[in-house]
Design a protein around this motif. Structure first.
Motif, PDB file in Angstrom:
ATOM      1  N   ILE A  64      17.252   3.970  15.846  1.00 35.44           N
ATOM      2  CA  ILE A  64      18.451   4.034  15.000  1.00 35.44           C
ATOM      3  C   ILE A  64      18.516   5.391  14.302  1.00 35.44           C
ATOM      4  O   ILE A  64      19.588   5.954  14.110  1.00 35.44           O
ATOM      5  CB  ILE A  64      18.455   2.881  13.979  1.00 35.44           C
ATOM      6  CG1 ILE A  64      18.693   1.551  14.691  1.00 35.44           C
ATOM      7  CG2 ILE A  64      19.515   3.083  12.904  1.00 35.44           C
ATOM      8  CD1 ILE A  64      18.519   0.340  13.804  1.00 35.44           C
ATOM      9  N   ALA A  65      17.353   5.927  13.951  1.00 38.27           N
ATOM     10  CA  ALA A  65      17.295   7.235  13.309  1.00 38.27           C
ATOM     11  C   ALA A  65      17.634   8.364  14.278  1.00 38.27           C
ATOM     12  O   ALA A  65      17.844   9.501  13.853  1.00 38.27           O
ATOM     13  CB  ALA A  65      15.910   7.468  12.712  1.00 38.27           C
ATOM     14  N   GLY A 127      26.211   5.913  14.337  1.00 33.72           N
ATOM     15  CA  GLY A 127      25.533   6.236  15.586  1.00 33.72           C
ATOM     16  C   GLY A 127      24.116   6.662  15.272  1.00 33.72           C
ATOM     17  O   GLY A 127      23.747   6.818  14.111  1.00 33.72           O
ATOM     18  N   PRO A 128      23.289   6.862  16.279  1.00 32.33           N
ATOM     19  CA  PRO A 128      21.889   7.222  16.038  1.00 32.33           C
ATOM     20  C   PRO A 128      21.757   8.498  15.221  1.00 32.33           C
ATOM     21  O   PRO A 128      22.305   9.535  15.583  1.00 32.33           O
ATOM     22  CB  PRO A 128      21.322   7.428  17.442  1.00 32.33           C
ATOM     23  CG  PRO A 128      22.273   6.759  18.356  1.00 32.33           C
ATOM     24  CD  PRO A 128      23.610   6.759  17.695  1.00 32.33           C
ATOM     25  N   GLY A 129      21.094   8.414  14.103  1.00 33.92           N
ATOM     26  CA  GLY A 129      20.863   9.576  13.268  1.00 33.92           C
ATOM     27  C   GLY A 129      22.099  10.101  12.578  1.00 33.92           C
ATOM     28  O   GLY A 129      22.100  11.198  12.051  1.00 33.92           O
ATOM     29  N   GLY A 130      23.179   9.355  12.577  1.00 33.38           N
ATOM     30  CA  GLY A 130      24.396   9.784  11.922  1.00 33.38           C
ATOM     31  C   GLY A 130      25.367  10.498  12.823  1.00 33.38           C
ATOM     32  O   GLY A 130      26.432  10.919  12.404  1.00 33.38           O
ATOM     33  N   ARG A 131      24.991  10.635  14.085  1.00 35.43           N
ATOM     34  CA  ARG A 131      25.890  11.269  15.058  1.00 35.43           C
ATOM     35  C   ARG A 131      26.751  10.197  15.699  1.00 35.43           C
ATOM     36  O   ARG A 131      26.245   9.193  16.184  1.00 35.43           O
ATOM     37  CB  ARG A 131      25.088  12.010  16.114  1.00 35.43           C
ATOM     38  CG  ARG A 131      24.297  13.172  15.567  1.00 35.43           C
ATOM     39  CD  ARG A 131      23.533  13.880  16.673  1.00 35.43           C
ATOM     40  NE  ARG A 131      22.631  12.975  17.392  1.00 35.43           N
ATOM     41  CZ  ARG A 131      21.356  12.787  17.086  1.00 35.43           C
ATOM     42  NH1 ARG A 131      20.834  13.430  16.061  1.00 35.43           N
ATOM     43  NH2 ARG A 131      20.612  11.987  17.785  1.00 35.43           N
ATOM     44  N   ALA A 132      28.045  10.409  15.715  1.00 30.84           N
ATOM     45  CA  ALA A 132      28.958   9.431  16.302  1.00 30.84           C
ATOM     46  C   ALA A 132      28.690   9.329  17.811  1.00 30.84           C
ATOM     47  O   ALA A 132      28.462  10.324  18.489  1.00 30.84           O
ATOM     48  CB  ALA A 132      30.397   9.829  16.053  1.00 30.84           C
ATOM     49  N   ALA A 133      28.703   8.100  18.287  1.00 30.68           N
ATOM     50  CA  ALA A 133      28.480   7.871  19.707  1.00 30.68           C
ATOM     51  C   ALA A 133      29.666   8.383  20.513  1.00 30.68           C
ATOM     52  O   ALA A 133      30.820   8.169  20.161  1.00 30.68           O
ATOM     53  CB  ALA A 133      28.270   6.385  19.972  1.00 30.68           C
TER      54      ALA A 133
END
Length: 135
Positions: A64-65, A127-133
């Motif tokens: 998730i990070a 998204g993972p680490g705050g990046r949008a998928a």
């Protein structure tokens, strides 16, 4: 005093200790922790039951990070595990749109409270680490 007398006295001391309170406290703490992580995992693409499995829940948090799954092994190295857990807390916070202060204090220092806030609150998984998928 002889060694046998000291040994007998220490056996009596150990026999009078009651550890049932700490065992029940640990069990209740783990159940609350699993519920908090279950709620957080339910907001992502990961299954909620992953919160119950001890090593796998750390793997899912690392994913998730936004880190590679193998980096979960950094939790096994003393001192490095503390620094890495701070990095994971910041990235998990970013994955749910939270800032640095929230991540440090409520996802790292008081993590049970922070994960309950994310799981029960209105936070959305970006998204993972705050990046949008990317679709």
């Amino acid at each position: 005093m002889e060694f046998s007398t000291l040994l007998a006295a220490s056996d009596d001391l150990v026999a009078t200790q009651d550890y049932s309170g700490s065992i029940w406290g640990s069990l209740v703490g783990y159940v609350i922790w699993a519920i908090a992580l279950w709620l957080v995992f339910a907001k992502t693409d990961y299954p909620g039951w992953a919160a119950i499995v001890p090593i796998y829940n750390a793997y899912v948090l690392v994913k998730i990070a936004g880190y590679h799954g193998a980096t979960v092994l950094l939790y096994l190295i003393p001192i490095v595990n503390i620094v890495f857990s701070i990095f994971v807390a910041f990235r998990v916070g970013a994955a749910f749109g939270k800032g640095g202060a929230f991540s440090f204090f409520l996802l790292w220092l008081f993590s049970l409270i922070g994960y309950l806030i994310i799981g029960l609150g209105s936070s959305k998984y970006v998204g993972p680490g705050g990046r949008a998928a990317v679709a």
